[in-house]
Design an enzyme around this catalytic site. Structure first.
Site, PDB file in Angstrom:
ATOM      1  N   ARG A   1      66.505  88.237  71.415  1.00  0.00           N
ATOM      2  CA  ARG A   1      67.724  89.013  71.590  1.00  0.00           C
ATOM      3  C   ARG A   1      67.766  89.548  73.028  1.00  0.00           C
ATOM      4  O   ARG A   1      66.748  89.931  73.589  1.00  0.00           O
ATOM      5  CB  ARG A   1      67.689  90.173  70.601  1.00  0.00           C
ATOM      6  CG  ARG A   1      68.938  91.042  70.574  1.00  0.00           C
ATOM      7  CD  ARG A   1      70.119  90.301  70.064  1.00  0.00           C
ATOM      8  NE  ARG A   1      71.181  91.204  69.643  1.00  0.00           N
ATOM      9  CZ  ARG A   1      72.425  90.787  69.411  1.00  0.00           C
ATOM     10  NH1 ARG A   1      72.760  89.517  69.563  1.00  0.00           N
ATOM     11  NH2 ARG A   1      73.342  91.635  69.003  1.00  0.00           N
TER      12      ARG A   1
ATOM     13  N   SER B   1      73.881  90.927  63.806  1.00  0.00           N
ATOM     14  CA  SER B   1      74.088  90.580  62.396  1.00  0.00           C
ATOM     15  C   SER B   1      73.596  89.164  62.088  1.00  0.00           C
ATOM     16  O   SER B   1      73.776  88.678  60.967  1.00  0.00           O
ATOM     17  CB  SER B   1      75.580  90.659  62.053  1.00  0.00           C
ATOM     18  OG  SER B   1      76.061  91.964  62.234  1.00  0.00           O
TER      19      SER B   1
ATOM     20  N   THR C   1      73.697  83.171  70.218  1.00  0.00           N
ATOM     21  CA  THR C   1      75.032  83.669  70.524  1.00  0.00           C
ATOM     22  C   THR C   1      75.161  84.109  71.974  1.00  0.00           C
ATOM     23  O   THR C   1      74.177  84.469  72.618  1.00  0.00           O
ATOM     24  CB  THR C   1      75.380  84.864  69.612  1.00  0.00           C
ATOM     25  OG1 THR C   1      76.759  85.215  69.786  1.00  0.00           O
ATOM     26  CG2 THR C   1      74.533  86.089  69.915  1.00  0.00           C
TER      27      THR C   1
ATOM     28  N   ASP D   1      77.503  94.743  71.602  1.00  0.00           N
ATOM     29  CA  ASP D   1      76.933  94.889  70.254  1.00  0.00           C
ATOM     30  C   ASP D   1      76.187  96.206  70.094  1.00  0.00           C
ATOM     31  O   ASP D   1      75.790  96.567  68.989  1.00  0.00           O
ATOM     32  CB  ASP D   1      75.992  93.722  69.934  1.00  0.00           C
ATOM     33  CG  ASP D   1      76.751  92.546  69.336  1.00  0.00           C
ATOM     34  OD1 ASP D   1      77.988  92.628  69.239  1.00  0.00           O
ATOM     35  OD2 ASP D   1      76.115  91.542  68.975  1.00  0.00           O
TER      36      ASP D   1
ATOM     37  N   THR E   1      79.344  82.382  67.860  1.00  0.00           N
ATOM     38  CA  THR E   1      77.897  82.336  67.699  1.00  0.00           C
ATOM     39  C   THR E   1      77.684  80.965  67.118  1.00  0.00           C
ATOM     40  O   THR E   1      78.652  80.326  66.703  1.00  0.00           O
ATOM     41  CB  THR E   1      77.458  83.454  66.731  1.00  0.00           C
ATOM     42  OG1 THR E   1      77.743  84.701  67.335  1.00  0.00           O
ATOM     43  CG2 THR E   1      75.999  83.395  66.375  1.00  0.00           C
TER      44      THR E   1
END
Ligand code: DON
Length: 595
Positions: A114, A466, A412, A436, A394
């Site tokens: 991430r 998510s 994404t 986000d 995504t």
């Protein structure tokens, strides 16, 4: 071998009987059963391994890696890099993602790549002078960009579990970028929209993605991405450091400094991908393995499955008002907990074990009123103060190899084409993932803006996701590999696919095709795919107090389902993704969804 002949599972047979009694429900049932004529013919059997992704050339790259003796992680790395070339809306090296892996011996792990907030990020950085959220700066441009994680993440997964040389996995993508590839009608149209609109302010993006003669792209044109080829070639030769240091880092940092962005060379050099234990749970005799924090996906999925089981929902017809009502209430509660508790576990204590404890989920389920929809704001106590949505793109891909290793990966850029920014000379799109994070500390609104503490911006912190890459097993064998795009709807799409297969006994294709409906606590709306809800059922739900709305399609769950009859993995490209395809190893058989 041909795909197995269609079989109507027991619960579905019961639904058919009900359908004959209540013809008004015909449409929903048709969708629930995957009623699209001939759909199963698109499914690609892959006894020796399979890749299913949003892009046919990327699936073929992964299939070829399997055929060359690579394992599922090798194929995931190669497919990931290829998607960065052939699926620029979401495939990326300028963004991030998550990979869940289950090895043939039953052990499972996950890789977190991430994006992180740059060192100079601040909790209020997206507020304007009046203290309001400035959505323009979140949707496009340099400030929206999080420090990309994909290249480090794929390298970490490869170092831990890959088998083939790194170079062999990156090179096919470099070749696709250098030689170009014919673009689909969907990609041509999307690029033309981008070039005429969001990419226009960014010369690096127009240089990278514009047609050399300046005319609009046509389907079948060859898209050559020369700068991206150079960047990928450097990564192939020198490994991930070629992305995070040296020329590429300098080009990104210089463009940031010149355009109001925050990312520095130090931010790039400091980025670290993480291997984390996945979250796992039992659901009706199956094991569900999914992504833990900083994704909310796996935790919320397992909460919903736990409540589903506590309520015995598998015993209710899926198309009954009671089942849809109770499933909506489950969703409402899981998404409230998501807003309350979920964030980057390196920064906040996320009580995953407590959230997944059976007694807790039984208590939540017991609090659901069978006769009346709850009010999301009341349920949340004083969490909600004032009066959002998820958009964009995504992409998820699913892989199994011939030895039984399974990989679920979702990546994404956040919005479609991310921040729309290509730093000049680099060739790749940068994400807009900073959006986000919770954008306004303390502001949680009825329209879905969340301002709770766990997901507020802090330097080097990962923004909550998510994404829900998920693997389901039974009796130690993989049954399903799935995941989806769709912002906050992702978790619901995965829940619908998992319950379709596990609780409703649907075949993979039927579970993917079934109409999806979404509820995410706030905004307090039950949103169904257009045509997915017959009028009488809608009326019953409205009487129970739900606000029902329609939308276009939800998600794109490119999945692998292993038929319990034959044991053969079937690649199921979701029809909601127009360019999606499954490729088997050897990559002779390539299936595409019908138009
Ligand atoms: O990480 C997340 O949850 C979001 N950035 C995903 C965005 C998304 O799925 C948009 N796609 N359709």
């Amino acid at each position: 071998p041909p795909p197995p002949s269609p079989r109507i599972p027991e619960p579905a047979a019961g639904i058919i009987t009900a359908m004959l009694r209540k013809p008004a429900r015909f449409l929903l049932i048709l969708l629930l059963l995957g009623g699209r004529a001939g759909a199963a013919a698109d499914d690609v059997p892959g006894p020796d391994g399979l890749v299913v992704s949003a892009s046919r050339p990327a699936s073929k790259v992964g299939g070829a890696v399997l055929a060359a003796g690579g394992n599922a992680v090798d194929a995931a790395v190669a497919t990931g890099f290829a998607l960065a070339v052939t699926y620029p809306a979401a495939g990326n090296i300028g963004g991030g993602g998550f990979m869940v892996v289950r090895q043939p011996d039953g052990s499972a792990t996950s890789f977190d790549f991430r994006e992180t907030a740059p060192a100079n990020a601040r909790p209020d950085m997206f507020l304007d002078d009046r203290g309001e959220i400035d959505t323009d700066r979140i949707e496009a441009g340099y400030l929206a960009v999080g420090v990309p994680g994909t290249v480090r993440g794929l390298a970490l997964a490869h170092a831990r579990l890959g088998r083939l040389p790194w170079r062999d996995l990156v090179e096919p993508a470099a070749r696709l970028a250098r030689d170009g590839f014919p673009i689909s009608p969907t990609l041509a149209a999307a690029l033309n929209r981008e070039l005429a609109g969001p990419m226009r302010p960014f010369p690096g993006s127009v240089a990278a993605y514009g047609k050399p003669d300046g005319s609009p792209w046509q389907a079948g044109d060859r898209l050559v991405l020369a700068d991206l080829a150079v960047t990928l070639e450097a990564i192939a030769t020198d490994g991930p450091d070629a992305f995070y240091t040296g020329r590429n880092a300098r080009l990104v940092a210089e463009a940031m400094a010149a355009n109001g962005g925050l990312i520095t060379r130090a931010d790039l050099a400091a980025y670290t991908a993480r291997e984390r234990p996945p979250v796992c749970g039992c659901f009706l005799g199956h094991e569900v393995i999914s992504m833990g924090p900083p994704s909310s996906g796996g935790t919320a999925l397992l909460q919903m499955l736990g409540m589903f089981e506590a309520l015995g929902l598998e015993r209710l017809p899926a198309d009954s008002a009671e089942a849809v009502h109770l499933t909506t209430e489950i969703r409402r509660r899981a998404y409230l907990d998501r807003a309350r508790y979920l964030g980057d576990p390196d920064f906040v204590a996320v009580p995953v074990d407590r959230l997944l404890a059976r007694p807790y989920l039984q208590r939540l389920a017991a609090g659901i009123d069978r006769e009346q929809a709850a009010d999301s704001r009341q349920l949340a106590g004083d969490l909600v103060g004032h009066p959002g949505s998820d958009s964009g793109e995504t992409t998820h891909y699913s892989i199994v190899d011939g030895e039984g290793m399974a990989v679920a990966t979702t990546v994404t850029l956040e919005g479609s084409y991310g921040s729309h920014v290509v730093a000049p000379g680099t060739g790749f799109l940068l994400n807009n993932e900073m959006g986000d994070f919770n954008r306004k500390p303390g502001q949680t609104t009825a329209s879905g803006e969340i301002g709770t503490p766990p997901n507020q911006i802090a330097p080097a912190k990962r923004m909550l996701s998510s994404m829900t890459p998920t693997i389901v097993t039974k009796d130690d064998r993989v049954v399903l590999v799935t995941g989806s795009p769709g912002g906050r709807t992702i978790i619901i799409t995965v829940f619908d696919v998992v319950t379709g297969v596990v609780a409703r006994g649907l075949e993979g294709r039927a579970a993917i095709d079934a109409a999806r409906f979404h509820h995410q606590w706030l905004p307090d709306r039950l949103i169904v795919e257009r045509g997915g809800l017959p009028a009488d059922l809608r009326r019953q739900l409205e009487i129970l107090g739900h606000t029902v709305m329609e939308r276009g399609s939800q998600g794109a769950a490119h999945s692998i389902w292993i038929s319990p009859q034959t044991g053969t993995p079937l690649g199921i490209a979701d029809h909601r993704g127009p360019d999606a395809a499954a490729a088997a190893a050897p990559p002779a058989a390539v299936g595409e969804p019908s138009p």
